[in-house]
Design a protein around this motif. Structure first.
Motif, PDB file in Angstrom:
ATOM      1  N   LEU A 183      -4.961   7.814   3.669  1.00 26.81           N
ATOM      2  CA  LEU A 183      -3.795   8.675   3.460  1.00 26.81           C
ATOM      3  C   LEU A 183      -2.500   7.871   3.328  1.00 26.81           C
ATOM      4  O   LEU A 183      -1.434   8.437   3.139  1.00 26.81           O
ATOM      5  CB  LEU A 183      -3.676   9.674   4.615  1.00 26.81           C
ATOM      6  N   GLY A 184      -2.613   6.551   3.454  1.00 27.49           N
ATOM      7  CA  GLY A 184      -1.424   5.713   3.341  1.00 27.49           C
ATOM      8  C   GLY A 184      -0.490   5.835   4.530  1.00 27.49           C
ATOM      9  O   GLY A 184       0.673   5.427   4.466  1.00 27.49           O
TER      10      GLY A 184
ATOM     11  N   GLN B  55       4.520  -4.430  10.369  1.00 28.59           N
ATOM     12  CA  GLN B  55       3.763  -3.262   9.911  1.00 28.59           C
ATOM     13  C   GLN B  55       3.555  -3.232   8.405  1.00 28.59           C
ATOM     14  O   GLN B  55       2.722  -2.485   7.905  1.00 28.59           O
ATOM     15  CB  GLN B  55       4.442  -1.989  10.389  1.00 28.59           C
ATOM     16  N   THR B  56       4.317  -4.043   7.683  1.00 31.16           N
ATOM     17  CA  THR B  56       4.155  -4.067   6.231  1.00 31.16           C
ATOM     18  C   THR B  56       3.310  -5.247   5.773  1.00 31.16           C
ATOM     19  O   THR B  56       2.488  -5.121   4.869  1.00 31.16           O
ATOM     20  CB  THR B  56       5.533  -4.141   5.538  1.00 31.16           C
ATOM     21  N   PHE B  57       3.502  -6.382   6.403  1.00 36.55           N
ATOM     22  CA  PHE B  57       2.931  -7.617   5.868  1.00 36.55           C
ATOM     23  C   PHE B  57       1.801  -8.222   6.683  1.00 36.55           C
ATOM     24  O   PHE B  57       1.348  -9.316   6.358  1.00 36.55           O
ATOM     25  CB  PHE B  57       4.022  -8.682   5.730  1.00 36.55           C
ATOM     26  N   VAL B  64      -0.482 -10.627   5.049  1.00 32.84           N
ATOM     27  CA  VAL B  64      -1.109 -10.166   3.806  1.00 32.84           C
ATOM     28  C   VAL B  64      -0.117  -9.390   2.947  1.00 32.84           C
ATOM     29  O   VAL B  64       0.853  -8.821   3.443  1.00 32.84           O
ATOM     30  CB  VAL B  64      -2.331  -9.249   4.092  1.00 32.84           C
ATOM     31  N   LEU B  65      -0.380  -9.405   1.637  1.00 38.87           N
ATOM     32  CA  LEU B  65       0.369  -8.542   0.723  1.00 38.87           C
ATOM     33  C   LEU B  65      -0.608  -7.481   0.248  1.00 38.87           C
ATOM     34  O   LEU B  65      -1.627  -7.803  -0.356  1.00 38.87           O
ATOM     35  CB  LEU B  65       0.880  -9.342  -0.481  1.00 38.87           C
ATOM     36  N   ASP B  66      -0.346  -6.225   0.539  1.00 41.60           N
ATOM     37  CA  ASP B  66      -1.245  -5.183   0.052  1.00 41.60           C
ATOM     38  C   ASP B  66      -0.466  -3.944  -0.390  1.00 41.60           C
ATOM     39  O   ASP B  66       0.748  -4.016  -0.600  1.00 41.60           O
ATOM     40  CB  ASP B  66      -2.331  -4.850   1.094  1.00 41.60           C
ATOM     41  N   GLU B  67      -1.173  -2.828  -0.505  1.00 44.84           N
ATOM     42  CA  GLU B  67      -0.573  -1.605  -1.056  1.00 44.84           C
ATOM     43  C   GLU B  67       0.632  -1.124  -0.262  1.00 44.84           C
ATOM     44  O   GLU B  67       1.503  -0.431  -0.797  1.00 44.84           O
ATOM     45  CB  GLU B  67      -1.623  -0.488  -1.109  1.00 44.84           C
ATOM     46  N   ARG B  68       0.665  -1.482   1.036  1.00 42.65           N
ATOM     47  CA  ARG B  68       1.781  -1.014   1.862  1.00 42.65           C
ATOM     48  C   ARG B  68       3.118  -1.493   1.315  1.00 42.65           C
ATOM     49  O   ARG B  68       4.125  -0.783   1.392  1.00 42.65           O
ATOM     50  CB  ARG B  68       1.617  -1.517   3.306  1.00 42.65           C
ATOM     51  N   LEU B  69       3.110  -2.717   0.742  1.00 43.54           N
ATOM     52  CA  LEU B  69       4.358  -3.273   0.227  1.00 43.54           C
ATOM     53  C   LEU B  69       4.941  -2.368  -0.858  1.00 43.54           C
ATOM     54  O   LEU B  69       6.150  -2.119  -0.893  1.00 43.54           O
ATOM     55  CB  LEU B  69       4.119  -4.687  -0.308  1.00 43.54           C
ATOM     56  N   ALA B  70       4.042  -1.845  -1.746  1.00 38.20           N
ATOM     57  CA  ALA B  70       4.505  -0.926  -2.796  1.00 38.20           C
ATOM     58  C   ALA B  70       5.098   0.329  -2.168  1.00 38.20           C
ATOM     59  O   ALA B  70       6.149   0.820  -2.598  1.00 38.20           O
ATOM     60  CB  ALA B  70       3.342  -0.576  -3.726  1.00 38.20           C
ATOM     61  N   GLY B  71       4.439   0.826  -1.135  1.00 37.91           N
ATOM     62  CA  GLY B  71       4.935   2.022  -0.448  1.00 37.91           C
ATOM     63  C   GLY B  71       6.316   1.798   0.139  1.00 37.91           C
ATOM     64  O   GLY B  71       7.209   2.649   0.017  1.00 37.91           O
ATOM     65  N   ILE B  72       6.503   0.635   0.776  1.00 33.31           N
ATOM     66  CA  ILE B  72       7.794   0.335   1.396  1.00 33.31           C
ATOM     67  C   ILE B  72       8.872   0.095   0.336  1.00 33.31           C
ATOM     68  O   ILE B  72      10.026   0.479   0.511  1.00 33.31           O
ATOM     69  CB  ILE B  72       7.663  -0.900   2.333  1.00 33.31           C
ATOM     70  N   ALA B  92       6.413   6.921   0.610  1.00 32.46           N
ATOM     71  CA  ALA B  92       5.796   5.662   1.039  1.00 32.46           C
ATOM     72  C   ALA B  92       4.299   5.843   1.250  1.00 32.46           C
ATOM     73  O   ALA B  92       3.478   5.048   0.775  1.00 32.46           O
ATOM     74  CB  ALA B  92       6.449   5.167   2.330  1.00 32.46           C
ATOM     75  N   ALA B  93       3.931   6.910   1.955  1.00 27.79           N
ATOM     76  CA  ALA B  93       2.515   7.136   2.249  1.00 27.79           C
ATOM     77  C   ALA B  93       1.733   7.458   0.973  1.00 27.79           C
ATOM     78  O   ALA B  93       0.653   6.899   0.746  1.00 27.79           O
ATOM     79  CB  ALA B  93       2.375   8.268   3.256  1.00 27.79           C
ATOM     80  N   SER B  94       2.297   8.323   0.123  1.00 25.84           N
ATOM     81  CA  SER B  94       1.524   8.726  -1.054  1.00 25.84           C
ATOM     82  C   SER B  94       1.411   7.582  -2.056  1.00 25.84           C
ATOM     83  O   SER B  94       0.363   7.406  -2.688  1.00 25.84           O
ATOM     84  CB  SER B  94       2.139   9.974  -1.715  1.00 25.84           C
ATOM     85  N   THR B  95       2.447   6.762  -2.186  1.00 30.20           N
ATOM     86  CA  THR B  95       2.345   5.597  -3.067  1.00 30.20           C
ATOM     87  C   THR B  95       1.228   4.668  -2.595  1.00 30.20           C
ATOM     88  O   THR B  95       0.378   4.234  -3.382  1.00 30.20           O
ATOM     89  CB  THR B  95       3.671   4.797  -3.083  1.00 30.20           C
ATOM     90  N   THR B  96       1.222   4.403  -1.298  1.00 30.47           N
ATOM     91  CA  THR B  96       0.212   3.522  -0.723  1.00 30.47           C
ATOM     92  C   THR B  96      -1.193   4.114  -0.909  1.00 30.47           C
ATOM     93  O   THR B  96      -2.132   3.418  -1.309  1.00 30.47           O
ATOM     94  CB  THR B  96       0.497   3.295   0.776  1.00 30.47           C
ATOM     95  N   ALA B  97      -1.309   5.413  -0.649  1.00 35.75           N
ATOM     96  CA  ALA B  97      -2.608   6.068  -0.770  1.00 35.75           C
ATOM     97  C   ALA B  97      -3.101   6.064  -2.213  1.00 35.75           C
ATOM     98  O   ALA B  97      -4.274   5.786  -2.490  1.00 35.75           O
ATOM     99  CB  ALA B  97      -2.517   7.498  -0.243  1.00 35.75           C
ATOM    100  N   LEU B  98      -2.189   6.340  -3.162  1.00 34.43           N
ATOM    101  CA  LEU B  98      -2.570   6.389  -4.575  1.00 34.43           C
ATOM    102  C   LEU B  98      -3.087   5.043  -5.053  1.00 34.43           C
ATOM    103  O   LEU B  98      -4.075   4.952  -5.792  1.00 34.43           O
ATOM    104  CB  LEU B  98      -1.385   6.837  -5.435  1.00 34.43           C
ATOM    105  N   LEU B  99      -2.401   3.969  -4.624  1.00 35.76           N
ATOM    106  CA  LEU B  99      -2.812   2.636  -5.071  1.00 35.76           C
ATOM    107  C   LEU B  99      -4.173   2.256  -4.485  1.00 35.76           C
ATOM    108  O   LEU B  99      -4.887   1.443  -5.051  1.00 35.76           O
ATOM    109  CB  LEU B  99      -1.771   1.598  -4.646  1.00 35.76           C
TER     110      LEU B  99
END
Lengths: 247, 101
Positions: A183-184, B55-57, B64-72, B92-99
């Protein structure tokens, strides 16, 4: 300031009714926070999701549902609770679990210290306020001029405490975790902290120390146990000694 | 087993309550010195930045660099556009989830 003066006058009475000996600052905070249950909503939702996860994880680690809920109520420190339970799941000892929890909690010492001068009343009252301190409530209770508003801490703290404990209960009973990553939601928490950080980046000094703290923390993550990098990163604030001395 | 877990909960509760209460109980309502005040004023940006960094990296003890970075990053843009905090978090959550989907 003028805006505040104009709009808070009628609310002063409400503030007086709500608590005896209310100060002007409290009245302003009260007004701001009446509007801000909406502000608390995203925090409550994110914390709720984490709370459900924690409840499920606690039971999975062998802590009874009751004790898992007691843990959330008495610790009210998500990061430390997750770490302690995760260590048990990996077969770690109670001593290691509690030590890890303490390390993750050490940052609350300077946070509570900052709030301290603004707390009135006897020790049980101060203890209640300090118990309500988590990253989110601490940042939310700081007003724009850098002072802390106990009423804001109480309101954010009680709301998020009830959310955290209730969500833990739900997770412990359902024993069904939320897939936070799918869910991100693991990105929701840093996004909330970013929303709290942005209004605090007005001066070059604030930008500088924030960037420095973030970088230093990341440098230390591979080397130090969890919690310690955040504490050392946060200690970049020590540069404030010089800052204040000069002005 | 139960007493072992009770031990965890009791030790966790006492240590956390103590850590959080240390300042307010020892210092009481006394004002802080100027120097300490200067430090504590910078604490919010520092601690928040440190929390965001972790919490991001990071994942465990790895950077690490992962989908969370796009969300943030999306959250940062939304904040710059003065979006409501609720919108910021959902983005932030939906961007991360979509990726990740």
């Amino acid at each position: 300031m003028d805006v505040y003066r104009k709009t808070t006058a009628p609310e002063l009475r409400q503030g007086e009714r709500a608590s005896s000996g209310v100060e002007l600052g409290d009245a302003i905070a009260e007004r701001a926070l009446l509007a801000s249950f909406r502000l608390l909503l995203p925090f409550a939702m994110t914390l709720g999701a984490f709370g459900i996860s924690f409840g499920a994880l606690g039971v999975e680690a062998g802590v009874s549902p009751t004790l898992t809920v007691v843990m959330s109520a008495t610790m009210f420190a998500g990061g430390a609770q997750f770490a302690a339970v995760a260590i048990l799941l990996q077969g770690g000892s109670i001593a290691v679990a509690v030590t890890a929890a303490c390390l993750l909690n050490v940052r609350f010492i300077p946070m509570a210290l900052a709030v301290s001068p603004y707390l009135r009343g006897g020790w049980p009252w101060r203890l209640l306020h300090s118990h309500f301190i988590i990253d989110e409530t601490w940042a939310l209770s700081q007003s724009s001029d850098g002072t802390y508003l106990p009423v804001a801490l109480r309101r954010a703290g009680s709301t998020l405490w009830v959310t955290w404990v209730g969500a833990t209960l739900v997770g412990a009973l359902l024993q069904n975790s939320i897939d936070m990553e799918r869910l991100g939601l693991d990105a929701a928490l840093p996004a909330l902290f970013l929303a709290l950080l942005v209004p605090r980046l007005r001066t070059n000094t604030q930008w500088g120390v924030a960037a420095g703290a973030g970088l230093l923390t990341l440098l230390l993550v591979p080397a130090a146990p969890p919690g310690v990098p955040i504490l050392i990163g946060g200690s970049v604030a020590l540069l404030g000694i010089r800052n204040r001395g000069a002005s | 087993m139960t007493s072992r877990m009770a031990g965890l909960v009791i030790a966790g509760a006492i240590s956390t309550l103590t850590i959080k209460a240390l300042g307010p109980l020892l210092l009481g309502g006394r004002p802080l010195g100027r120097r300490l005040k200067g430090v504590l004023e910078l604490m919010a940006p520092c601690l928040l930045a440190a929390l965001i960094a972790v919490q991001t990296f990071t994942r465990g003890s790895a950077v690490v660099l992962d989908e969370r970075l796009a969300g943030i990053a999306v959250a940062g843009v939304a904040l710059a556009l003065r979006a409501n905090i609720f919108v910021v978090v959902v983005l932030a959550a939906s961007t991360t989830a979509l990726l990740r989907a």
